[in-house]
Enzyme design. Structure first.
Site, mmCIF file in Angstrom:
data_model
loop_
_atom_site.group_PDB
_atom_site.id
_atom_site.type_symbol
_atom_site.label_atom_id
_atom_site.label_comp_id
_atom_site.label_asym_id
_atom_site.label_seq_id
_atom_site.Cartn_x
_atom_site.Cartn_y
_atom_site.Cartn_z
ATOM 1 C CG ASP A 1 -1.792 -1.274 1.269
ATOM 2 O OD1 ASP A 1 -1.228 -2.358 1.482
ATOM 3 O OD2 ASP A 1 -3.009 -1.161 1.072
ATOM 4 C CE1 TYR B 1 -2.075 2.747 -2.177
ATOM 5 C CE2 TYR B 1 -4.278 3.392 -1.535
ATOM 6 C CZ TYR B 1 -3.167 2.593 -1.373
ATOM 7 O OH TYR B 1 -3.162 1.628 -0.394
ATOM 8 C CG HIS C 1 -4.321 -5.982 -1.329
ATOM 9 N ND1 HIS C 1 -3.211 -5.200 -1.074
ATOM 10 C CD2 HIS C 1 -5.385 -5.166 -1.158
ATOM 11 C CE1 HIS C 1 -3.582 -3.971 -0.780
ATOM 12 N NE2 HIS C 1 -4.897 -3.919 -0.814
ATOM 13 C CG HIS D 1 -9.780 -2.629 4.618
ATOM 14 N ND1 HIS D 1 -10.690 -2.195 3.697
ATOM 15 C CD2 HIS D 1 -8.685 -1.828 4.488
ATOM 16 C CE1 HIS D 1 -10.185 -1.164 3.030
ATOM 17 N NE2 HIS D 1 -8.987 -0.918 3.493
ATOM 18 C CG HIS E 1 -3.796 2.055 4.635
ATOM 19 N ND1 HIS E 1 -4.584 3.020 4.073
ATOM 20 C CD2 HIS E 1 -3.625 1.111 3.665
ATOM 21 C CE1 HIS E 1 -4.890 2.673 2.831
ATOM 22 N NE2 HIS E 1 -4.324 1.516 2.575
HETATM 23 FE FE LIG Z 1 -6.080 -2.170 -0.415
#
Ligand SMILES: [Fe+2]
Length: 469
Positions: free
Chosen positions: A168, A200, A319, A329, A358
């Protein structure tokens, strides 16, 4: 004398109780490290890290990955902005500069909404010697640029090797710190295991694909010199039917080629490589993985192929993490866990690396495979055949840190901290590997968290118990 014996017995009992407690009553640690709450900004497009190399049609965004299944191949990719130019890579071994060879590749372009890519070149060099430094040159005919790489040692059970871990990443000031810390880390990672979410660009209006270009230029300083092993994340999907873009992974698939055919995969999103003493299986969280799907069928055949006598370390990259105690998440990896965790246990996967969240988190060795809908057995338990799950989605992208955690910290979670950073996996031999996590706020060599990993195939259960104390 009799008193001494009782004393000894008590001592042994205490030690036994402590060892059992250490095994089954562990408590996870949530770091209290204080960090800034400010969101990290993307570096402006005129930053020096994004500089376009000088010269007409100069190759840019140069990056390499492994080009075959065992490490004798290198796949070189680069972009020329003005015209296709040459698809050729000229290369030579450091110890034989007079023998220059060449390999020829392909060139492609793609369109995305109102963006047209530069000329993207992919060229696989094959038949390299192991453990050798090579120089290579791209851009033949106009402006040439020269780089180098070192091939890995021949695949074997006791070959030490050092991998870097980043996920990330994005292209913020923090991303730059993460990459710089990795580069300066004296552990000297030789190959990057990248666990998805690269540029991103999709966070920009219309998925501004020029941000794929800036990211390619930003990471070139490392990715042109050591292979980055790619995993597809959700930010690689670039799926946006509202602007007529309904082919998932289009920019990523065109820009980041991987040697998937070498492992008999039918898709670049799941594949495997051997490198030194490691067997690395890359999975795709965002491709179909249910029963009977192509990814499922490939994995079904793949896990039994791993010969732990040849490659003792079985590593899985994906991922979306299967174990994640952050609010962000939460449970997103659950369906993949239901599908594949039992295989990870059966085939004694050593460690599963994921990104997406993150932050950083490391699990104990646990599994949660007993549940069958009616039995209610849905709590993770200690399992010496299970992998350690490490979330390392803390590269530094501009979406910021995942600071909110589920409370209390679940017992399976050994350590968690919401800071940006990178990881190092230092494989010593067939039995021992050392993992360390380095937060950006500290010096690059400081280990904020670390763990000795005992190989699941080569260490007996008893040895594992002792090591866990
Ligand atoms: Fe992601």
């Amino acid at each position: 004398m009799g008193f001494m014996r009782w004393d000894f017995v008590v001592l042994v009992l205490v030690l036994l109780i402590l060892s059992v407690a250490a095994e089954f009553c562990y408590g996870g640690r949530t770091s209290s490290f204080v960090r800034t709450a400010n969101l990290s900004l993307d570096m402006p497009v005129d930053s020096d890290v994004f500089l376009v190399p000088p010269g007409y049609n100069a190759p840019q965004q140069v990056h390499i990955t492994q080009g075959d299944h065992v490490g004798k191949g290198v796949l070189v990719s680069w972009v020329t902005p003005d015209e296709p130019g040459s698809n050729t890579v000229i290369y030579w071994a450091e110890n034989n500069t007079t023998l220059k060879k060449q390999a020829d590749g392909i060139v492609l372009t793609y369109n995305y909404f109102n963006y047209t890519s530069g000329y993207i070149h992919h060229c696989t060099i094959k038949g390299l010697e192991f453990d050798t430094k090579y120089y290579y040159e791209v851009g033949i005919g106009n402006t040439t640029r020269q780089f180098w790489f070192v091939t890995p040692p021949e695949v074997g059970p006791d070959v030490p090797y050092t991998f870097g871990l980043i996920g990330d990443l994005g292209q913020t000031y923090d991303s730059n710190r993460t990459l710089t810390h990795y580069e300066l880390n004296p552990a000297k990672g030789k190959t990057m295991l990248f666990v998805g979410d690269l540029s991103y660009a999709d966070d920009y209006p219309f998925h501004d694909n020029t941000r794929w270009d800036t990211w390619g230029r930003f990471t070139e300083r490392n990715a042109a010199y050591q292979p980055w092993i790619w995993t597809a994340g959700n930010h690689e999907l670039d799926f946006d039917p509202d602007i007529g873009e309904s082919i998932p992974f289009k920019p990523y698939e065109n820009r980041y080629h991987v040697p998937y055919e070498a492992s008999y995969s039918t898709s670049p999103f799941w594949y495997s490589i051997k490198r030194a003493s490691a067997y690395i299986i890359v999975m795709s969280s965002y491709s179909a993985y249910g029963k009977y799907t192509p990814q499922y069928k490939w994995l079904l055949n793949e896990f039994p192929k791993v010969n732990r006598t040849e490659t003792p370390w079985l590593i899985v990259l994906m991922h979306s993490p299967l174990y994640n105690s952050y609010v962000n998440h939460y449970m997103e990896g659950e369906t993949m866990r239901v599908m594949y965790e039992s295989w990870f246990v059966e085939y004694k996967v050593d460690v599963v690396f994921a990104g997406h969240v993150h932050a950083y988190e490391r699990s104990e060795r646990v599994s949660n495979v007993a549940y069958n809908i009616v039995n209610g057995l849905c709590t993770p338990i200690n399992d010496y055949s299970a992998p350690v799950y490490i979330t390392i989605g803390d590269g530094g992208n501009f979406e910021g840190l995942a600071t909110e955690m589920t409370e209390p910290q679940p017992s399976y979670s050994a350590y968690r901290e919401a800071s940006f950073g990178h990881g190092i996996l230092d494989i010593k031999n067939r039995t021992h590997a050392y993992f360390s996590w380095h937060r950006n706020q500290d010096g690059f060599a400081v280990e904020a968290d670390s763990v000795w990993l005992l190989n699941r195939y080569w260490n007996s259960l008893e040895e594992s118990s002792v090591a866990a104390l």
